[in-house]
Design a protein around this motif. Sequence first.
Motif, mmCIF file in Angstrom:
data_model
loop_
_atom_site.group_PDB
_atom_site.id
_atom_site.type_symbol
_atom_site.label_atom_id
_atom_site.label_comp_id
_atom_site.label_asym_id
_atom_site.label_seq_id
_atom_site.Cartn_x
_atom_site.Cartn_y
_atom_site.Cartn_z
ATOM 1 N N GLY A 224 35.954 71.578 -79.634
ATOM 2 C CA GLY A 224 35.893 71.078 -78.265
ATOM 3 C C GLY A 224 34.515 71.260 -77.665
ATOM 4 O O GLY A 224 33.562 71.597 -78.370
ATOM 5 N N SER A 225 34.440 71.048 -76.377
ATOM 6 C CA SER A 225 33.125 71.036 -75.738
ATOM 7 C C SER A 225 32.554 72.452 -75.578
ATOM 8 O O SER A 225 33.287 73.437 -75.614
ATOM 9 N N ASN A 226 31.254 72.506 -75.426
ATOM 10 C CA ASN A 226 30.550 73.784 -75.292
ATOM 11 C C ASN A 226 29.924 73.841 -73.902
ATOM 12 O O ASN A 226 28.732 73.603 -73.721
ATOM 13 N N ARG A 227 30.737 74.135 -72.915
ATOM 14 C CA ARG A 227 30.271 74.146 -71.529
ATOM 15 C C ARG A 227 29.351 75.322 -71.241
ATOM 16 O O ARG A 227 28.473 75.238 -70.386
ATOM 17 N N LEU A 228 29.558 76.398 -71.965
ATOM 18 C CA LEU A 228 28.718 77.576 -71.746
ATOM 19 C C LEU A 228 27.257 77.261 -72.072
ATOM 20 O O LEU A 228 26.340 77.706 -71.380
ATOM 21 N N ALA A 229 27.056 76.474 -73.141
ATOM 22 C CA ALA A 229 25.695 76.081 -73.517
ATOM 23 C C ALA A 229 25.090 75.121 -72.500
ATOM 24 O O ALA A 229 23.870 74.972 -72.422
ATOM 25 N N GLU A 230 25.945 74.475 -71.719
ATOM 26 C CA GLU A 230 25.463 73.556 -70.686
ATOM 27 C C GLU A 230 25.199 74.277 -69.366
ATOM 28 O O GLU A 230 24.905 73.633 -68.360
ATOM 29 N N GLY A 231 25.406 75.584 -69.356
ATOM 30 C CA GLY A 231 25.192 76.345 -68.128
ATOM 31 C C GLY A 231 26.381 76.272 -67.185
ATOM 32 O O GLY A 231 26.234 76.397 -65.967
ATOM 33 N N LYS A 232 27.567 76.044 -67.762
ATOM 34 C CA LYS A 232 28.777 75.953 -66.945
ATOM 35 C C LYS A 232 29.768 77.011 -67.395
ATOM 36 O O LYS A 232 29.542 77.726 -68.362
ATOM 37 N N LEU A 233 30.912 77.064 -66.711
ATOM 38 C CA LEU A 233 31.974 78.005 -67.056
ATOM 39 C C LEU A 233 33.188 77.221 -67.562
ATOM 40 O O LEU A 233 33.218 75.996 -67.438
ATOM 41 N N PRO A 234 34.173 77.908 -68.139
ATOM 42 C CA PRO A 234 35.357 77.199 -68.636
ATOM 43 C C PRO A 234 35.970 76.292 -67.566
ATOM 44 O O PRO A 234 36.117 76.689 -66.409
ATOM 45 N N LEU A 235 36.356 75.103 -67.977
ATOM 46 C CA LEU A 235 36.836 74.106 -67.021
ATOM 47 C C LEU A 235 38.148 74.522 -66.365
ATOM 48 O O LEU A 235 38.396 74.179 -65.213
ATOM 49 N N CYS A 236 38.983 75.267 -67.086
ATOM 50 C CA CYS A 236 40.268 75.698 -66.511
ATOM 51 C C CYS A 236 40.038 76.456 -65.210
ATOM 52 O O CYS A 236 40.736 76.240 -64.219
ATOM 53 N N ALA A 237 39.040 77.341 -65.213
ATOM 54 C CA ALA A 237 38.744 78.136 -64.021
ATOM 55 C C ALA A 237 38.072 77.289 -62.951
ATOM 56 O O ALA A 237 38.357 77.420 -61.764
ATOM 57 N N GLU A 238 37.178 76.422 -63.378
ATOM 58 C CA GLU A 238 36.479 75.593 -62.403
ATOM 59 C C GLU A 238 37.426 74.580 -61.753
ATOM 60 O O GLU A 238 37.204 74.147 -60.633
ATOM 61 N N MET A 239 38.476 74.216 -62.496
ATOM 62 C CA MET A 239 39.418 73.210 -61.999
ATOM 63 C C MET A 239 40.451 73.797 -61.045
ATOM 64 O O MET A 239 41.061 73.074 -60.257
ATOM 65 N N CYS A 240 40.653 75.105 -61.120
ATOM 66 C CA CYS A 240 41.757 75.748 -60.398
ATOM 67 C C CYS A 240 41.668 75.483 -58.890
ATOM 68 O O CYS A 240 40.721 75.913 -58.225
ATOM 69 N N SER A 241 42.671 74.798 -58.350
ATOM 70 C CA SER A 241 42.618 74.373 -56.950
ATOM 71 C C SER A 241 42.842 75.526 -55.991
ATOM 72 O O SER A 241 42.360 75.493 -54.858
ATOM 73 N N THR A 242 43.587 76.537 -56.398
ATOM 74 C CA THR A 242 43.852 77.661 -55.505
ATOM 75 C C THR A 242 42.913 78.839 -55.768
ATOM 76 O O THR A 242 43.114 79.918 -55.203
ATOM 77 N N LYS A 243 41.939 78.632 -56.635
ATOM 78 C CA LYS A 243 40.963 79.677 -56.990
ATOM 79 C C LYS A 243 41.656 80.905 -57.571
ATOM 80 O O LYS A 243 41.213 82.040 -57.353
ATOM 81 N N ALA A 244 42.766 80.676 -58.258
ATOM 82 C CA ALA A 244 43.495 81.799 -58.852
ATOM 83 C C ALA A 244 42.833 82.261 -60.141
ATOM 84 O O ALA A 244 42.740 83.459 -60.411
#
Lengths: 198, 71
Positions: free
Chosen positions: A139-159
Amino acid sequence: MARMKFLCDADRCIECNACVTACKNEHEVPWGINRRRVVTLNDGKPGERSISMACMHCTDAPCAAVCPVNCFYTTADAVVLHSKDLCIGCGYCFYACPFGAPQYPRVGNFGSRGKMDKCTYCAGGPEADLGTAEYEKYGSNRLAEGKLPLCAEMCSTKALLAGDGEIIAQIYKERVVRRGYGSGAWGWKTAYRETVAI
Amino acid sequence: MEQDKKGVDRRKFFGALGGASGVAVAAAVSPLTATVAQAYDPGSAETKTRYRESEHVKAFYRTNGYETLKK
């Protein structure tokens, strides 16, 4: 050095499964495999709690300890990854993992399994960063792009929190302090043996 | 008498054979000679730090913390 961690704020999780969907879409995870799932305790009852679970990238990973081909490795970011070229799909890691993180694609009849698949913390695998081979296997390598895992970034309630363990622990600590007594903060019952009003 | 001598020789032969193979098996399973399991090492390029506090990551921390509510 920063150690990558996940932290799920169970007081905020509403079991929307957006993290599960985001993960599946970002990494094009095949049918039948869930790198992340939402577990709900006391479903439909007062005190219901949901928590988003995936590979917790253990410091002393039991999956790595039992792997007969030693296909696991830990990166400098403390992310536990594995090589699908070495994996033989034996399933030992699934039994060792306390979180049920390792998943196996069904490759044929009679229950035959393929290579193990699990959460990579959006950090790819042993192939070259951001390449096609890496994407197809891990799958994608977001960490190498200077990002964090999408599951956390997507979380609408910031849980779901992800990132440097010390920083997200501080964020969670601030939340618990702000909520104060009676919030149902983790550990309150254990520490004080009192009924917690939710 | 001749046959007894032959029989003894044969026993000695198999005894020696069994002893030798036993030593070989013991050497193979001995923890002293076993190689230590090594974790897979894909090389320093693939295990290096990829995380960095980019603006994207800082925005994530900022929006998840309570300090955004104070502003």
